[in-house]
Write an enzyme that holds these catalytic residues in place. Structure first.
Site, PDB file in Angstrom:
ATOM      1  N   TYR A 217       9.881   1.043   7.105  1.00  0.00           N
ATOM      2  CA  TYR A 217       8.271   0.381   7.466  1.00  0.00           C
ATOM      3  C   TYR A 217       8.565  -0.365   6.137  1.00  0.00           C
ATOM      4  O   TYR A 217       7.537   0.602   4.717  1.00  0.00           O
ATOM      5  CB  TYR A 217       7.326   0.959   8.154  1.00  0.00           C
ATOM      6  CG  TYR A 217       6.207   0.197   8.699  1.00  0.00           C
ATOM      7  CD1 TYR A 217       6.515  -0.778   9.410  1.00  0.00           C
ATOM      8  CD2 TYR A 217       4.461   0.552   7.939  1.00  0.00           C
ATOM      9  CE1 TYR A 217       4.996  -1.356   9.022  1.00  0.00           C
ATOM     10  CE2 TYR A 217       3.489  -0.238   8.162  1.00  0.00           C
ATOM     11  CZ  TYR A 217       4.121  -0.916   9.366  1.00  0.00           C
ATOM     12  OH  TYR A 217       2.241  -1.682   9.447  1.00  0.00           O
TER      13      TYR A 217
ATOM     14  N   ASP B 150       9.517   0.577  -2.625  1.00  0.00           N
ATOM     15  CA  ASP B 150       8.018   0.440  -2.203  1.00  0.00           C
ATOM     16  C   ASP B 150       7.824   1.767  -2.056  1.00  0.00           C
ATOM     17  O   ASP B 150       8.217   2.915  -1.616  1.00  0.00           O
ATOM     18  CB  ASP B 150       8.473  -0.027  -0.219  1.00  0.00           C
ATOM     19  CG  ASP B 150       7.063   0.184   0.106  1.00  0.00           C
ATOM     20  OD1 ASP B 150       6.275   0.472  -0.505  1.00  0.00           O
ATOM     21  OD2 ASP B 150       6.745  -0.724   1.013  1.00  0.00           O
TER      22      ASP B 150
ATOM     23  N   LYS C 230      -2.520   2.326  -0.499  1.00  0.00           N
ATOM     24  CA  LYS C 230      -2.573   3.731   0.156  1.00  0.00           C
ATOM     25  C   LYS C 230      -3.437   4.750  -1.088  1.00  0.00           C
ATOM     26  O   LYS C 230      -4.706   4.789  -1.567  1.00  0.00           O
ATOM     27  CB  LYS C 230      -1.726   4.666   1.064  1.00  0.00           C
ATOM     28  CG  LYS C 230      -1.287   3.697   2.016  1.00  0.00           C
ATOM     29  CD  LYS C 230      -0.287   4.807   2.946  1.00  0.00           C
ATOM     30  CE  LYS C 230       0.292   3.816   3.986  1.00  0.00           C
ATOM     31  NZ  LYS C 230      -0.236   3.729   5.307  1.00  0.00           N
TER      32      LYS C 230
HETATM   33  C1  PLP Z   1       5.909   2.343   3.006  1.00  0.00           C
HETATM   34  C2  PLP Z   1       5.089   1.429   3.017  1.00  0.00           C
HETATM   35  N1  PLP Z   1       5.149  -0.152   3.267  1.00  0.00           N
HETATM   36  C3  PLP Z   1       3.662  -0.542   3.315  1.00  0.00           C
HETATM   37  C4  PLP Z   1       3.180  -0.423   3.891  1.00  0.00           C
HETATM   38  C5  PLP Z   1       2.124  -1.126   4.776  1.00  0.00           C
HETATM   39  O1  PLP Z   1       0.654  -0.871   3.864  1.00  0.00           O
HETATM   40  P1  PLP Z   1      -0.313  -1.337   4.961  1.00  0.00           P
HETATM   41  O2  PLP Z   1      -0.786  -0.792   5.648  1.00  0.00           O
HETATM   42  O3  PLP Z   1      -1.750  -1.028   3.617  1.00  0.00           O
HETATM   43  O4  PLP Z   1      -0.883  -3.197   4.634  1.00  0.00           O
HETATM   44  C6  PLP Z   1       3.493   1.329   4.598  1.00  0.00           C
HETATM   45  C7  PLP Z   1       1.910   1.018   5.468  1.00  0.00           C
HETATM   46  O5  PLP Z   1       1.954   2.157   6.382  1.00  0.00           O
HETATM   47  C8  PLP Z   1       3.968   1.543   4.486  1.00  0.00           C
HETATM   48  O6  PLP Z   1       3.786   2.700   4.843  1.00  0.00           O
END
Ligand code: PLP
Length: 438
Positions: free
Chosen positions: A144, A245, A272
């Site tokens: 994700y 990421d 986050k």
């Molecule tokens: C690894 C990862 N990348 C990107 C995101 C997306 O972040 P946001 O929810 O702040 O859009 C998340 C969200 O859980 C994530 O876990």
């Protein structure tokens, strides 16, 4: 405790479904038959609108590393709110936070701020395209990365769509254009040979390879070093950018996952925890790559705006959160996470329930399976595992522990051994119920 049908949570949900589709704005907070509505949080606890209190192991899906309403963060945010929440001018606060983050992350010289992890990933993928002039990106099956069309390809393919050998690109949302699928190469996580051969096959068209070093939805198992090293080598060979990421994994160590694994990506996405509890995202990387955003010589290769990007409330709260998160804090979080994982694993054995807790540092995930979990396919839950997970989650809730329904837990700095003992005791009693239910 899960609130009863006469509760205020149930009444609020009944009201919510009229004005919000399905009653909410985030699929992740949907809970059947109705969710628990939060009233307030303090430290590592949350109170619901019916007065029930929970130890919070969700922490807004890993984003609250200091729990709720930490006095230093409240002070930093409210001081800034009194001075103004957002301006059509830059502020010193974004320089302060960018300097701090760049000083901690080995592969980051410069950053740009955004408002969510989704946006950070979107801008990183666009930066890779702008830098290389190539159209395609590669990402891991089951990982994700937020809601950008390209990033959510093959997020949750069912076994009938797995294809014979290499993963195929499968739409996550209805209506995803075919062109999007054609421009995403889905690679298996933790299988260096297969990933390298797919990356080589699409080499001349590939702008970037996006990887989360410990992807939550693909099992929350750490990447093998050999896998990340293979991605680093093959992206150098083919000229694609390696994008880590770290929206979640920045939680794992003072220098992020890149510091833990000792691998330097070309671009890093953050979100986050670095926003101190406020909406946030960031893209960082080598100065040469980050130059795609630079407007000093006319229209940049990649224009990037955002009305609320780098808003000073987030920047000030984020800076305070990061300052509190020193190396000693990481050491404590690692110990708390280790204690919960060990305690839950002992309880699994005690009750003879197949399964275990995996993860690193302050993050853990419960699997009701003895399979070796290496990737999305080996983590894929059977119907029986899902039933056991549901009994376990409900058991935790009834004992005052909030965890994500799919088994994810994220700990926070206000926790002590009193809380980790309470979490393990609740898990132990819930596993007894799982064993009894069969
Ligand atoms: C690894 C990862 N990348 C990107 C995101 C997306 O972040 P946001 O929810 O702040 O859009 C998340 C969200 O859980 C994530 O876990």
């Amino acid at each position: 405790m899960y609130p009863d049908p006469q509760s205020r949570s149930k009444a609020l949900y009944d009201r919510a479904v009229a004005s919000l589709p399905g009653g909410n704005s985030r699929t992740t907070v949907f809970m059947s038959p109705y969710p628990i509505y939060a009233a307030r949080g303090e430290g590592c606890r949350v109170w619901d609108v019916d007065g029930n209190v929970f130890i919070d192991c969700i922490n807004n899906f890993t984003s609250l590393i200091h729990g709720h309403a930490h006095p230093r963060l409240v002070e930093a945010a409210t001081r800034q709110i009194a001075l103004g929440t957002a301006f059509g001018l830059p502020t010193e606060s974004e320089i302060d936070l960018a300097e701090l983050l760049a000083s901690r992350l080995p592969a980051v010289d410069q950053l740009r701020f955004a408002n969510s992890g989704t946006e950070a990933v979107m801008m990183a993928l666009k930066a890779a395209r702008a830098f290389t002039g190539r159209p395609k990106i590669a990402k891991c099956e089951g990982a994700y990365h937020g809601a950008y069309d390209y990033a959510e390809v093959s997020l949750d393919p069912t076994p009938d769509a797995w294809g014979r050998n290499a993963p195929v690109s499968v739409a996550y949302a209805k209506g995803t254009p075919e062109n999007v699928l054609a421009d995403v190469v889905t690679i298996p996580f933790n299988d260096p040979d297969a990933a390298v051969s797919l990356i080589r096959e699409h080499g001349a068209e590939l702008a970037g390879v996006l990887v989360d070093p410990m992807p939550n939805r693909a099992g929350l198992v750490p990447a093998d070093r050999a896998y990340l090293e293979a991605l680093r080598a093959v992206t150098r060979e083919t000229g694609a950018l390696l994008i880590f990421d770290e929206v979640i994994t920045f939680r794992l160590g003072y220098h992020g996952a890149q510091g833990l694994w000792g691998i330097d990506p070309d671009l890093t996405t953050l979100g986050k925890i670095m926003g101190g509890g406020f909406p946030v995202g960031a893209i960082g990387g080598r100065a040469e790559v980050m130059a795609v955003f630079d407007p000093r010589h006319g229209k940049p290769a990649l224009p990037h705006g955002g009305t609320f990007s780098a808003n000073p409330v987030t920047m000030r709260a984020g800076l305070a959160a990061m300052e509190l998160l020193d190396e000693a804090a990481f050491k404590r979080l690692d110990a708390l996470g280790g204690a919960v994982r060990d305690g839950i694993n002992t309880a699994f054995r005690k009750h003879g329930v197949p399964g275990r807790a995996v993860g690193l540092g302050s993050l853990l995930k419960i699997h009701f399976s003895e399979r070796e979990i290496r990737d999305y396919r080996s983590a894929y839950v059977t119907a029986q595992e899902a039933r056991r997970q549901a009994v376990f989650s409900r058991g935790l809730l009834d004992r005052g522990i909030l965890a994500a329904g799919y088994g994810l837990m994220a700990l926070s700095t206000p926790m002590t051994s009193a809380e980790t003992d309470a979490i393990v005791a609740a898990a132990d009693a819930s596993l007894a119920e799982v064993a009894a239910a069969g």
